[in-house]
Design an enzyme around this catalytic site. Structure first.
Site, PDB file in Angstrom:
ATOM      1  N   GLY A  36       0.829  -1.198   0.000  1.00 31.17           N
ATOM      2  CA  GLY A  36       0.000   0.000   0.000  1.00 31.17           C
ATOM      3  C   GLY A  36       0.858   1.240   0.000  1.00 31.17           C
ATOM      4  O   GLY A  36       2.032   1.201   0.379  1.00 31.17           O
ATOM      5  N   SER A  71      -7.315  -0.134   7.325  1.00 34.03           N
ATOM      6  CA  SER A  71      -6.737   0.825   8.281  1.00 34.03           C
ATOM      7  C   SER A  71      -7.841   1.437   9.133  1.00 34.03           C
ATOM      8  O   SER A  71      -9.003   1.520   8.705  1.00 34.03           O
ATOM      9  CB  SER A  71      -6.035   1.949   7.513  1.00 34.03           C
ATOM     10  OG  SER A  71      -5.644   2.988   8.389  1.00 34.03           O
ATOM     11  N   TYR A 119      -6.145   8.354   0.578  1.00 32.05           N
ATOM     12  CA  TYR A 119      -5.807   7.231   1.472  1.00 32.05           C
ATOM     13  C   TYR A 119      -7.039   6.796   2.271  1.00 32.05           C
ATOM     14  O   TYR A 119      -7.378   5.614   2.325  1.00 32.05           O
ATOM     15  CB  TYR A 119      -4.673   7.634   2.417  1.00 32.05           C
ATOM     16  CG  TYR A 119      -4.190   6.490   3.266  1.00 32.05           C
ATOM     17  CD1 TYR A 119      -3.308   5.549   2.742  1.00 32.05           C
ATOM     18  CD2 TYR A 119      -4.623   6.316   4.573  1.00 32.05           C
ATOM     19  CE1 TYR A 119      -2.862   4.472   3.510  1.00 32.05           C
ATOM     20  CE2 TYR A 119      -4.194   5.249   5.344  1.00 32.05           C
ATOM     21  CZ  TYR A 119      -3.311   4.340   4.800  1.00 32.05           C
ATOM     22  OH  TYR A 119      -2.887   3.272   5.563  1.00 32.05           O
TER      23      TYR A 119
HETATM   24  N1  NAD Z   1       2.085   2.069   8.962  1.00 31.31           N
HETATM   25  C1  NAD Z   1       0.890   2.429   9.386  1.00 31.31           C
HETATM   26  O1  NAD Z   1       0.749   3.245  10.293  1.00 31.31           O
HETATM   27  C2  NAD Z   1      -0.349   1.797   8.765  1.00 31.31           C
HETATM   28  C3  NAD Z   1      -1.550   1.876   9.469  1.00 31.31           C
HETATM   29  C4  NAD Z   1      -2.688   1.275   8.953  1.00 31.31           C
HETATM   30  C5  NAD Z   1      -2.628   0.606   7.743  1.00 31.31           C
HETATM   31  N2  NAD Z   1      -1.458   0.527   7.051  1.00 31.31           N
HETATM   32  C6  NAD Z   1      -1.459  -0.226   5.798  1.00 31.31           C
HETATM   33  O2  NAD Z   1      -0.660  -1.380   5.937  1.00 31.31           O
HETATM   34  C7  NAD Z   1      -0.111  -1.761   4.678  1.00 31.31           C
HETATM   35  C8  NAD Z   1       1.385  -1.962   4.828  1.00 31.31           C
HETATM   36  O3  NAD Z   1       1.960  -0.744   5.202  1.00 31.31           O
HETATM   37  P1  NAD Z   1       3.372  -0.603   5.921  1.00 31.31           P
HETATM   38  O4  NAD Z   1       3.189   0.399   6.978  1.00 31.31           O
HETATM   39  O5  NAD Z   1       3.926  -1.936   6.244  1.00 31.31           O
HETATM   40  O6  NAD Z   1       4.166   0.133   4.740  1.00 31.31           O
HETATM   41  P2  NAD Z   1       5.596  -0.067   4.098  1.00 31.31           P
HETATM   42  O7  NAD Z   1       5.848   1.125   3.265  1.00 31.31           O
HETATM   43  O8  NAD Z   1       6.582  -0.472   5.124  1.00 31.31           O
HETATM   44  O9  NAD Z   1       5.345  -1.331   3.131  1.00 31.31           O
HETATM   45  C9  NAD Z   1       4.554  -1.258   1.985  1.00 31.31           C
HETATM   46  C10 NAD Z   1       5.159  -2.136   0.910  1.00 31.31           C
HETATM   47  O10 NAD Z   1       4.304  -2.046  -0.254  1.00 31.31           O
HETATM   48  C11 NAD Z   1       5.129  -1.989  -1.390  1.00 31.31           C
HETATM   49  N3  NAD Z   1       4.470  -1.319  -2.506  1.00 31.31           N
HETATM   50  C12 NAD Z   1       4.056  -0.028  -2.557  1.00 31.31           C
HETATM   51  N4  NAD Z   1       3.587   0.250  -3.777  1.00 31.31           N
HETATM   52  C13 NAD Z   1       3.683  -0.896  -4.516  1.00 31.31           C
HETATM   53  C14 NAD Z   1       3.363  -1.228  -5.857  1.00 31.31           C
HETATM   54  N5  NAD Z   1       2.891  -0.332  -6.713  1.00 31.31           N
HETATM   55  N6  NAD Z   1       3.601  -2.493  -6.267  1.00 31.31           N
HETATM   56  C15 NAD Z   1       4.136  -3.405  -5.418  1.00 31.31           C
HETATM   57  N7  NAD Z   1       4.465  -3.154  -4.149  1.00 31.31           N
HETATM   58  C16 NAD Z   1       4.240  -1.897  -3.706  1.00 31.31           C
HETATM   59  C17 NAD Z   1       6.351  -1.179  -0.946  1.00 31.31           C
HETATM   60  O11 NAD Z   1       7.471  -1.401  -1.804  1.00 31.31           O
HETATM   61  C18 NAD Z   1       6.573  -1.688   0.473  1.00 31.31           C
HETATM   62  O12 NAD Z   1       7.478  -2.773   0.511  1.00 31.31           O
HETATM   63  C19 NAD Z   1      -0.498  -0.653   3.716  1.00 31.31           C
HETATM   64  O13 NAD Z   1      -1.610  -1.082   2.953  1.00 31.31           O
HETATM   65  C20 NAD Z   1      -0.863   0.500   4.619  1.00 31.31           C
HETATM   66  O14 NAD Z   1      -1.818   1.349   4.027  1.00 31.31           O
HETATM   67  C21 NAD Z   1      -0.311   1.119   7.542  1.00 31.31           C
END
Ligand code: NAD
Length: 257
Positions: free
Chosen positions: A76, A116, A155
């Site tokens: 994401g 989320s 988002y």
């Molecule tokens: N970190 C937070 O606070 C949080 C809170 C709630 C939800 N989320 C959701 O959790 C999920 C994971 O987030 P995270 O915090 O681990 O983020 P992160 O940035 O650590 O990991 C996201 C991964 O997705 C990959 N990615 C992004 N765009 C891509 C694409 N076009 N094709 C293939 N891969 C792609 C990135 O390379 C990365 O490895 C996301 O969907 C995010 O919206 C995050």
């Protein structure tokens, strides 16, 4: 608990996707990882793919083996990225990938979507969510303009729509026993947490106060693993709040509890 299962995990190269891969491997699963970037941990197969591209997803799906027991849609983009790109990766690409993967899933497979806390307001966005049901890759720019989806709203919108899509598809593939659920974390310490702080400022600070600390990837990955396991077999269309009590706090505040 996941012994003998083959699981497809997107976003495997960072944050919650990486930790989920670690946890499910420790529980005996084989991992097929997908990401734009190479993984930092050992997976059984890695396929590089850009999940904002329909052609890349078609290519990826063609390379997948049959008999996959679970799909975790974790990749994401954060709210700081261009709105159309966020809608492409977090919603349109995610839905398309899922439909392309379903023929490769084994009977009784589990699909888990990383939503989320940002999607908790879905009930106020029903007309826009309905309008996004048939949204394709080519239509995203027009769709965003039409509904004024710009900046961080992208988002929130994608996560709202994802929670609704998960409910709708809780049991779509019932003839094969394939179910779908989602997990909604609050703020989690990953590389994109700084993007949320930048976008939401004081609100994230307030969240941290309510939770005592931000979430960690190790708080979320076991919840995803549970939803991928047979132990959660009676959960369909459920959105599990894994947020240190944030969602309950917001509801309690709203209703004066
Ligand atoms: N970190 C937070 O606070 C949080 C809170 C709630 C939800 N989320 C959701 O959790 C999920 C994971 O987030 P995270 O915090 O681990 O983020 P992160 O940035 O650590 O990991 C996201 C991964 O997705 C990959 N990615 C992004 N765009 C891509 C694409 N076009 N094709 C293939 N891969 C792609 C990135 O390379 C990365 O490895 C996301 O969907 C995010 O919206 C995050």
């Amino acid at each position: 608990m996941l012994q003998g299962k083959t699981l497809l995990i997107t976003g495997v190269s960072s944050g919650m996707g990486e930790e989920t891969a670690r946890v499910v491997k420790a529980q005996g699963a084989k991992v097929i990882g997908v990401d734009l970037n190479p993984p930092r941990i050992q997976v059984d197969q890695f396929i590089r793919a850009d999940l904002s591209s329909k052609a890349a997803i078609d290519e990826l799906a063609a390379r997948l083996p049959d008999g996959i027991n679970g799909l975790a849609n974790i990749a994401g983009l954060p709210p700081t990225r261009p709105a159309a790109q966020v809608v492409l990766v977090n919603l349109v690409g995610l839905k398309y990938l899922t439909h392309q993967v379903v023929p490769k899933l084994a009977d009784n497979a589990s699909i888990v979507n990383l939503a989320s806390l940002a999607g908790a307001g879905w009930v106020d966005s029903i007309p826009v969510i309905r309008d996004s049901e048939a949204l394709d890759f080519d239509g995203v720019d027009v769709f965003c303009k039409k509904h004024g989806i710009e900046g961080a709203r992208s988002y929130f919108f994608t996560k709202e729509a994802l929670i609704v899509w998960t409910m709708q598809n809780r049991w779509t593939w019932r003839d094969r026993g394939i179910r779908m659920n989602s997990v909604s974390p609050g703020p989690v310490e990953t590389p994109i947490l700084k993007d949320f702080v930048e976008t939401l400022g004081a609100r994230v600070e307030e969240d941290m106060r309510v939770m005592d600390r931000p979430g960690r990837t190790t708080d979320i990955a076991p919840v995803v693993a549970f939803l991928l396991s047979d132990g959660s077999g009676w959960l369909r269309g459920t959105n599990l709040a894994a947020d240190g009590g944030m969602h309950s706090y917001i509801i309690s505040q709203r209703h004066g509890f």
